[in-house]
Write an enzyme that holds these catalytic residues in place. Sequence first.
Site, PDB file in Angstrom:
ATOM      1  N   SER A   1       0.832  -1.214   0.000  1.00 13.26           N
ATOM      2  CA  SER A   1       0.000   0.000   0.000  1.00 13.26           C
ATOM      3  C   SER A   1       0.863   1.259   0.000  1.00 13.26           C
ATOM      4  O   SER A   1       0.635   2.171  -0.808  1.00 13.26           O
ATOM      5  CB  SER A   1      -0.983   0.005   1.169  1.00 13.26           C
TER       6      SER A   1
ATOM      7  N   HIS B   1      -2.193  -8.871   2.046  1.00 12.08           N
ATOM      8  CA  HIS B   1      -1.821  -7.626   2.751  1.00 12.08           C
ATOM      9  C   HIS B   1      -2.913  -7.331   3.782  1.00 12.08           C
ATOM     10  O   HIS B   1      -3.234  -8.177   4.612  1.00 12.08           O
ATOM     11  CB  HIS B   1      -1.633  -6.533   1.687  1.00 12.08           C
TER      12      HIS B   1
ATOM     13  N   HIS C   1       5.468 -12.972   7.163  1.00 10.72           N
ATOM     14  CA  HIS C   1       5.682 -11.565   6.815  1.00 10.72           C
ATOM     15  C   HIS C   1       6.841 -11.461   5.830  1.00 10.72           C
ATOM     16  O   HIS C   1       7.765 -12.266   5.871  1.00 10.72           O
ATOM     17  CB  HIS C   1       5.984 -10.723   8.059  1.00 10.72           C
TER      18      HIS C   1
ATOM     19  N   ARG D   1       3.181  -5.650  17.144  1.00  6.00           N
ATOM     20  CA  ARG D   1       1.798  -5.138  17.104  1.00  6.00           C
ATOM     21  C   ARG D   1       0.823  -6.246  17.496  1.00  6.00           C
ATOM     22  O   ARG D   1      -0.189  -6.007  18.146  1.00  6.00           O
ATOM     23  CB  ARG D   1       1.481  -4.595  15.701  1.00  6.00           C
TER      24      ARG D   1
ATOM     25  N   ASP E   1      -2.315  -8.832  11.758  1.00  6.01           N
ATOM     26  CA  ASP E   1      -3.671  -9.208  11.373  1.00  6.01           C
ATOM     27  C   ASP E   1      -4.193 -10.453  12.092  1.00  6.01           C
ATOM     28  O   ASP E   1      -5.378 -10.768  12.008  1.00  6.01           O
ATOM     29  CB  ASP E   1      -3.728  -9.436   9.849  1.00  6.01           C
TER      30      ASP E   1
HETATM   31  N1  CMX Z   1       0.664 -19.846   5.461  1.00  4.26           N
HETATM   32  C1  CMX Z   1       1.056 -20.736   4.526  1.00  4.26           C
HETATM   33  N2  CMX Z   1       2.081 -20.543   3.688  1.00  4.26           N
HETATM   34  C2  CMX Z   1       2.795 -19.437   3.842  1.00  4.26           C
HETATM   35  C3  CMX Z   1       2.491 -18.485   4.824  1.00  4.26           C
HETATM   36  C4  CMX Z   1       1.360 -18.711   5.643  1.00  4.26           C
HETATM   37  N3  CMX Z   1       0.956 -17.842   6.558  1.00  4.26           N
HETATM   38  N4  CMX Z   1       3.376 -17.475   4.730  1.00  4.26           N
HETATM   39  C5  CMX Z   1       4.201 -17.774   3.726  1.00  4.26           C
HETATM   40  N5  CMX Z   1       3.845 -18.957   3.169  1.00  4.26           N
HETATM   41  C6  CMX Z   1       4.428 -19.596   1.994  1.00  4.26           C
HETATM   42  C7  CMX Z   1       4.262 -18.667   0.807  1.00  4.26           C
HETATM   43  O1  CMX Z   1       2.950 -18.748   0.277  1.00  4.26           O
HETATM   44  C8  CMX Z   1       5.326 -19.171  -0.126  1.00  4.26           C
HETATM   45  O2  CMX Z   1       4.851 -20.351  -0.728  1.00  4.26           O
HETATM   46  P1  CMX Z   1       5.203 -20.705  -2.264  1.00  4.26           P
HETATM   47  O3  CMX Z   1       6.701 -20.814  -2.300  1.00  4.26           O
HETATM   48  O4  CMX Z   1       4.493 -21.996  -2.490  1.00  4.26           O
HETATM   49  O5  CMX Z   1       4.689 -19.565  -3.080  1.00  4.26           O
HETATM   50  C9  CMX Z   1       6.449 -19.555   0.844  1.00  4.26           C
HETATM   51  O6  CMX Z   1       5.816 -19.735   2.124  1.00  4.26           O
HETATM   52  C10 CMX Z   1       7.526 -18.495   0.967  1.00  4.26           C
HETATM   53  O7  CMX Z   1       6.927 -17.273   1.315  1.00  4.26           O
HETATM   54  P2  CMX Z   1       7.733 -16.198   2.175  1.00  4.26           P
HETATM   55  O8  CMX Z   1       8.937 -15.804   1.416  1.00  4.26           O
HETATM   56  O9  CMX Z   1       7.908 -16.673   3.574  1.00  4.26           O
HETATM   57  O10 CMX Z   1       6.668 -15.000   2.276  1.00  4.26           O
HETATM   58  P3  CMX Z   1       6.507 -13.757   1.301  1.00  4.26           P
HETATM   59  O11 CMX Z   1       7.472 -12.704   1.694  1.00  4.26           O
HETATM   60  O12 CMX Z   1       6.479 -14.176  -0.122  1.00  4.26           O
HETATM   61  O13 CMX Z   1       5.009 -13.296   1.665  1.00  4.26           O
HETATM   62  C11 CMX Z   1       3.210 -12.888   3.143  1.00  4.26           C
HETATM   63  C12 CMX Z   1       4.696 -12.683   2.898  1.00  4.26           C
HETATM   64  C13 CMX Z   1       2.784 -11.998   4.311  1.00  4.26           C
HETATM   65  C14 CMX Z   1       2.412 -12.444   1.900  1.00  4.26           C
HETATM   66  C15 CMX Z   1       2.953 -14.384   3.464  1.00  4.26           C
HETATM   67  O14 CMX Z   1       3.601 -14.726   4.669  1.00  4.26           O
HETATM   68  C16 CMX Z   1       1.470 -14.710   3.590  1.00  4.26           C
HETATM   69  O15 CMX Z   1       0.820 -14.969   2.587  1.00  4.26           O
HETATM   70  N6  CMX Z   1       0.896 -14.693   4.851  1.00  4.26           N
HETATM   71  C17 CMX Z   1      -0.516 -14.902   5.046  1.00  4.26           C
HETATM   72  C18 CMX Z   1      -1.308 -13.643   4.701  1.00  4.26           C
HETATM   73  C19 CMX Z   1      -1.069 -12.530   5.712  1.00  4.26           C
HETATM   74  O16 CMX Z   1      -1.164 -12.723   6.915  1.00  4.26           O
HETATM   75  N7  CMX Z   1      -0.800 -11.324   5.200  1.00  4.26           N
HETATM   76  C20 CMX Z   1      -0.694 -10.128   6.066  1.00  4.26           C
HETATM   77  C21 CMX Z   1       0.721  -9.586   6.178  1.00  4.26           C
HETATM   78  C22 CMX Z   1       0.734  -8.317   6.987  1.00  4.26           C
HETATM   79  C23 CMX Z   1       0.037  -7.193   6.287  1.00  4.26           C
HETATM   80  O17 CMX Z   1       0.513  -6.758   5.245  1.00  4.26           O
HETATM   81  O18 CMX Z   1      -1.012  -6.745   6.760  1.00  4.26           O
END
Ligand code: CMX
Length: 425
Positions: free
Chosen positions: A233, A263, A309, A318, A364
């Site tokens: 964002s 996000h 994250h 947080r 979150d």
């Molecule tokens: N559950 C399951 N799998 C997860 C995961 C979770 N909570 N977090 C990461 N992974 C997976 C990713 O999907 C990715 O899988 P692939 O290789 O199959 O694509 C792998 O682990 C590696 O990801 P990463 O490098 O650890 O994480 P990124 O930096 O790419 O993404 C984030 C970060 C937040 C998008 C990811 O951890 C996620 O999807 N979390 C769940 C959604 C969430 O809570 N988002 C809110 C974040 C805070 C905010 O912005 O408000």
Amino acid sequence: MSLLKAKLASQIPNLRERVRNLGKNYGSKVISEVTVEQILGGMRGVKSLICDTSEVGLDTGLIIRGIPILELTEKLPEEIFWLLLTGELPTEEERRDLKNDLSNRAELPSYIWNIIRSFPADAHPMSMLTACITAMEYESQFRREYDKGLKKDLYWEYTLEDCLNLIAKLPGLAAAIYRTRFNKGDVIKSKPELDWGADYAYMLGVSEDNQEWYDLMRLYMVLHSDHESGNVSAFTSHVVGSALSDPYYSLAAGLNGLAGPLHGLANQECLKFVLALIEHFGGVPTDDQLRQLSKERLDKGLVIPGYGHAVLRVTDPRFTAFINFGKKYIPDDPRFIVVEKLFNIVPQLLIEQGKAKDPWPNVDAASGALLYHYGLTEVEYYTVVFSVSRALGICSQLVLSRAMGEPITRPKSVTTAWLEKEVLK
Ligand code: CMX
């Protein structure tokens, strides 16, 4: 002139001088390099942006202007806005001056009511919010002055004007969207004597007897206010703002990114998950049941919302702040109990799965259970609450970007074929 504007006017020459000095004397110094993995992986960790409002350490979490977020939980959101912009906490006189200024700008333009009422009954509240912010672009002073021929030195002043108007109007706008979209009755007028966060709760319909709810809203607004500028964002708003699109366009663009499930929408998804667990098991599940369902979710290739994250590698402070609030006020709430239980189970599952780089909870994971307890049960609205708070950070960043005279953002893209050739050199 408001005290905030005067303060910024006294600080900005020095900020410009520091930026000029960096560019002039160190322009060609290399401070970061980019790997193929980073190009393929969402530019993770590439140091290519300046953000002075806050920083996020992978093992510290959010630090606003040098102060860890857990040391700011008793502050008012408007104090945080001042801190984000100026690097200092306001005196009581400065805080009051800012709040009065915001109250004087809070009235919504008359055309917004027809727009709010024109949405389909089941429209997502985030689409309503960002559409209304875009519609209010009509109010932009930056655009009007730019059209007349605005000197670059003065960009920040009209960006600040627009940002103050946006921040003043957002609680009323967001509350009006809530009351209209969820049939809560008439829109409630702002009560200017309340602080900014409490006034938002008041306009949502929270009684003034419910001080705990008001405290939660203030805390929520503080915790979500900023998270440096590489997140979807803030970065989106930064890029759009760099084209000199005014703050209405820029903020709306960024909040459209916040509406994504990876996000800000994760807060909605997270509480949906908690509610589904309670419904499935007819009450608070046992640890084994939670483990099994979370694992099934992972096995299906779904993410566990609220965990992981892009930057953090520890439990988000947080999240800790929300858990502390919940432990103090609502320890027996079933949703809160499930959130606490998930915290004991999910990180281990993610570690065992071996994919997520950060197995720990982010902000979150806990916020929805608290909002739900105090009566905000419409989960689709949660990202709007996040947006009202995040506007504090995004707007602060826009003002400082214009103050620094940052140019249009334009990184270089390469083709897959170019990359394939380059790696073999
Ligand atoms: N559950 C399951 N799998 C997860 C995961 C979770 N909570 N977090 C990461 N992974 C997976 C990713 O999907 C990715 O899988 P692939 O290789 O199959 O694509 C792998 O682990 C590696 O990801 P990463 O490098 O650890 O994480 P990124 O930096 O790419 O993404 C984030 C970060 C937040 C998008 C990811 O951890 C996620 O999807 N979390 C769940 C959604 C969430 O809570 N988002 C809110 C974040 C805070 C905010 O912005 O408000």
